[in-house]
Scaffold this motif. Structure first.
Motif, short mmCIF file in Angstrom:
data_model
loop_
_atom_site.label_atom_id
_atom_site.label_comp_id
_atom_site.label_asym_id
_atom_site.label_seq_id
_atom_site.Cartn_x
_atom_site.Cartn_y
_atom_site.Cartn_z
N ARG A 62 13.54 -0.63 -60.22
CA ARG A 62 13.16 -1.98 -61.16
C ARG A 62 13.58 -1.36 -62.78
O ARG A 62 14.04 -1.91 -63.48
CB ARG A 62 12.08 -2.59 -60.80
N ASP A 63 13.00 -0.25 -62.92
CA ASP A 63 13.06 0.22 -64.09
C ASP A 63 13.97 1.52 -64.62
O ASP A 63 13.99 2.28 -65.26
CB ASP A 63 11.68 0.72 -64.56
N ASP A 100 16.86 1.36 -65.71
CA ASP A 100 17.58 1.37 -66.89
C ASP A 100 16.83 1.99 -67.88
O ASP A 100 17.49 2.61 -68.83
CB ASP A 100 18.06 -0.18 -67.14
N LYS A 101 15.55 1.60 -67.98
CA LYS A 101 14.67 2.26 -68.85
C LYS A 101 14.67 3.76 -68.76
O LYS A 101 14.71 4.62 -69.71
CB LYS A 101 13.27 1.80 -68.67
N THR A 102 14.74 4.19 -67.35
CA THR A 102 14.81 5.85 -67.25
C THR A 102 16.08 6.45 -67.89
O THR A 102 16.06 7.45 -68.64
CB THR A 102 14.61 6.05 -65.74
N ASP A 146 15.55 6.62 -71.50
CA ASP A 146 14.71 7.69 -72.07
C ASP A 146 15.51 9.03 -71.93
O ASP A 146 15.19 9.74 -72.65
CB ASP A 146 13.38 7.49 -71.02
N SER A 201 20.99 -5.94 -68.20
CA SER A 201 19.60 -5.25 -68.64
C SER A 201 18.95 -5.82 -70.03
O SER A 201 19.96 -5.95 -70.94
CB SER A 201 19.63 -3.91 -68.50
#
Length: 674
Positions: free
Chosen positions: A92-93, A95-97, A100, A128
């Motif tokens: 789910r995250d 895209d954030k990974t 970062d 996203s």
């Protein structure tokens, strides 16, 4: 004894001041202030604060060019982030990974790796909520690594949506560097000045000031004056004013009135035709926000004058040039300038103004004074049938819509269309004109879907058109008893999708068409699609798209090739549609004079009866409403290049004439009676 007591008191006072961390200054009170409290150990921030801009390193360290500061790296180590993403790339995250990971790479100066990580985020997660953030960092990374053409679209896209003054400043400064490297010094100067205006404490401020000072020495005086006026009272204003003052000490040309007298033709020998003399008024914005566009139109007019003098040896033309000082939404001095050119300069005809507001004001004067006026733009001006002295030679929304509809139906064989358009004036006008054109040619528009301006997520619109994401498509396959891995084409009731937007929005919409599995749909567009940067972010998603424009400098047509070659030799840049519109408008007026027009009425009659005029924008007829009707360049994306397919003549197609074939470019179109 008295001295000892005084010494003791002074020593005590100084001790108290030092204990509080204060020192007395001139006129200061000796009463100590409250002591500063050290932060409590448990009050530590969860994420360390970013360093101050002055202490942060640039993305491109050691470069003489400006680049943005590197972001603070996330707390989670890069290796751990990479392992997380490889283990579960669809989390789910995820895209954030990826974001970062890119920030770590940017902090390390690994710009190419960071750009790839951000591009991967955009490809895998086009919907996203972090897409804007990734575009922001990717644009800065591409600029810092010298990939200027790719950086431009990310930077422009981010700038159109960014509201933070600090971030807008970074984007503007990066754009300035891109413009400078592309040989566009005035655009670079404006971007740098806007960056300083947005954030007075911007990172790398010293470099920006140095670039502003250097570019100001290269800019033409009238453009520098425009910039100095626009940024008066801002941090860049003092440097621009200083550069302008230095230029004016050397030379002080008049910018509000210029008389350009062309070089004389060879003397006319006895028995040769008498010289044909005409004075033509030029009304363009040569200063202010529209000065650059007006300058490009004027460049085209000057080249047209050279070619006309060579073509007609007995021709004598004088250009009386005036600055309308127009701006977006403001007519400026257009009416005053028109009256001056007609009454004082005795102009035989007028070319200009540029924008609608200015053209409408000047048209009132020209029509009242019975002087022919041909505007090369003014796309939103409503043509008044009572204004028989006012003409337009432009690329209107109606003409674009008719052109793409005509080509799609007559050449591609498309009959059923859908439209996805922005709820803005141009989008609405193009959609209305396209729908009418399709219906007039026997086609059908089966769906019309709109979206709000500046949208980046088109999921709801794609579903409204009939698209499905993979999850919904797999559910449909299961219900139909189709294996998940077997291909399946979503049943759509249209064959082509008309998207009347600029290229910045086209590259956001095209990938989502494929993401929602609408695979056999032809994308159609107007002139806003015609930009090399469409290919940078559009990539494979825009392959096969078809759109129209009024000019294409890469065309292999001999007239276009000659115009582009000579324009580059003289002005050192590639002409755009503004230059082409100015060139053809001037050629039409000069041809009228060369062919014997001696009075204003003669020129008016020539314009009103114009048929089959061959210019660098194709063949032009003057319509019954004094609006030019012309051929258009049909363009398509083929193998990662924008290519010129052929010309199309929409107004003659609608009149019943056969369309012009691919091998009949720039040749007279068959008339309706043929």
């Amino acid at each position: 004894m008295h001295n000892a007591i005084l010494k003791f008191m002074l020593t005590a006072s100084l001790t108290a001041l030092l204990a509080t961390g204060c020192t007395p200054g001139p006129g200061s009170q000796t009463t100590p202030g409250p002591a500063a409290r050290p932060p409590a150990p448990e009050a530590k921030a969860e994420t360390p604060p970013a360093p101050e801009p002055a202490t942060r390193k640039a993305l491109a360290e050691g470069s003489a060019s400006w680049s943005a500061p590197a972001p603070a790296p996330p707390r989670t180590p890069l290796a751990a982030l990479g392992a997380d993403f490889e283990k579960n790339p669809t989390a789910r995250d995820a895209d954030k990974t990826l974001l970062d990971i890119a920030k770590h790479q940017l902090a390390r100066g690994e710009l190419e790796s960071a750009a790839r990580s951000l591009e991967r985020l955009q490809e895998k997660f086009p919907l996203s909520h972090l897409y804007p953030e990734s575009a922001f960092h990717r644009g800065l990374a591409l600029q810092a690594s010298g990939r200027d053409d790719e950086a431009w679209i990310s930077l422009r896209s981010s700038l159109s949506k960014e509201t933070s003054p600090e971030r807008r400043a970074l984007l503007e400064a990066s754009l300035g560097d891109v413009y400078e490297k592309r040989g566009e010094p005035f655009s670079a100067l404006l971007s740098y000045a806007r960056a300083l205006r947005s954030d007075r404490k911007i990172f790398g401020k010293k470099i920006l000031i140095e670039r502003i000072e250097a570019l100001a020495r290269e800019i033409a005086p009238y453009r520098l004056r425009t910039a100095a006026e626009r940024f008066a009272g801002t941090p860049a204003g003092m440097y621009l004013q200083a550069a302008l003052a230095a230029q004016e000490r050397q030379e002080k040309p008049s910018q509000s009135a210029r008389d350009d007298t062309p070089p004389k033709s060879p003397a006319v020998e006895s028995g040769a035709p008498s010289p044909v003399i005409g004075r033509v008024g030029i009304m363009l914005p040569l200063s202010g926000a529209l000065g650059a566009a007006g300058g490009r139109v004027y460049d085209g007019i000057r080249l047209a004058l050279r070619h006309s003098l060579a073509k007609y040896p007995g021709l004598r033309i004088q250009l009386a040039v005036r600055d309308t000082k127009s701006a977006a939404g403001s007519a400026g001095d257009a009416a005053k300038v028109a009256a001056e050119l007609i009454e004082k300069e005795k102009a035989l005809a007028l070319i200009g103004p540029l924008i609608t507001e200015a053209a409408e004001d000047a048209a009132q004067v020209a029509n009242r004074q019975k002087t022919p006026m041909l505007t090369p733009f003014a796309v939103r001006m409503r043509m008044n049938p009572d204004f028989t002295w006012v003409f337009r030679n432009s690329l209107t929304n109606r003409l674009q819509a008719q052109g793409v509809a005509s080509y799609a139906i007559r050449y591609l064989g498309v009959r059923r269309f859908a439209v996805l358009y922005p709820a803005a004036r141009d989008g609405i006008e193009l959609t209305d004109a396209f729908t009418q054109a399709v219906e007039n040619l026997g086609g059908e528009v089966v769906k019309i879907v709109s979206y709000p301006e500046n949208a980046t997520d088109f999921g709801a619109q794609m579903r409204a058109l009939g698209g499905m994401d993979d999850r919904r498509l797999n559910r449909l396959k299961r219900s139909l008893g189709i294996n998940r891995n077997n291909p399946y084409q979503i049943p759509l009731n249209f064959e082509a999708l008309f998207v009347p937007v600029r290229h910045e929005e086209a590259v956001l919409i095209a990938p989502q068409v494929l993401f929602y599995n609408m695979r056999e749909v032809r994308l159609l567009g107007g002139s806003g699609w015609n930009d090399p940067r469409l290919l940078e972010h559009g990539e494979r998603y825009v392959e096969g798209a078809v759109f129209v424009d009024g000019f294409f400098p890469e065309s292999e047509e001999p007239m276009v090739a000659r115009f582009v070659r000579e324009f580059r030799e003289i002005y050192g840049k590639t002409p755009d549609i503004f230059s082409a519109l100015g060139y053809d408008a001037a050629q039409i007026i000069f041809a009228a004079i060369a062919q014997g027009a001696k009075t204003r009425e003669d020129v008016r009659q020539y314009l009103a009866s114009l048929r089959g005029f061959e210019g660098i924008m194709g063949l032009t007829d003057m319509g019954p409403d004094n609006d030019a009707q012309r051929q258009l360049f049909v363009l398509s994306v083929e193998k990662k290049k924008i290519r010129h397919l052929q010309m199309v003549t929409p107004h003659r197609t609608f009149a019943g004439g056969a369309p012009i074939g691919e091998n009949a470019r720039f040749s007279p179109a068959p008339t309706p009676t043929q």
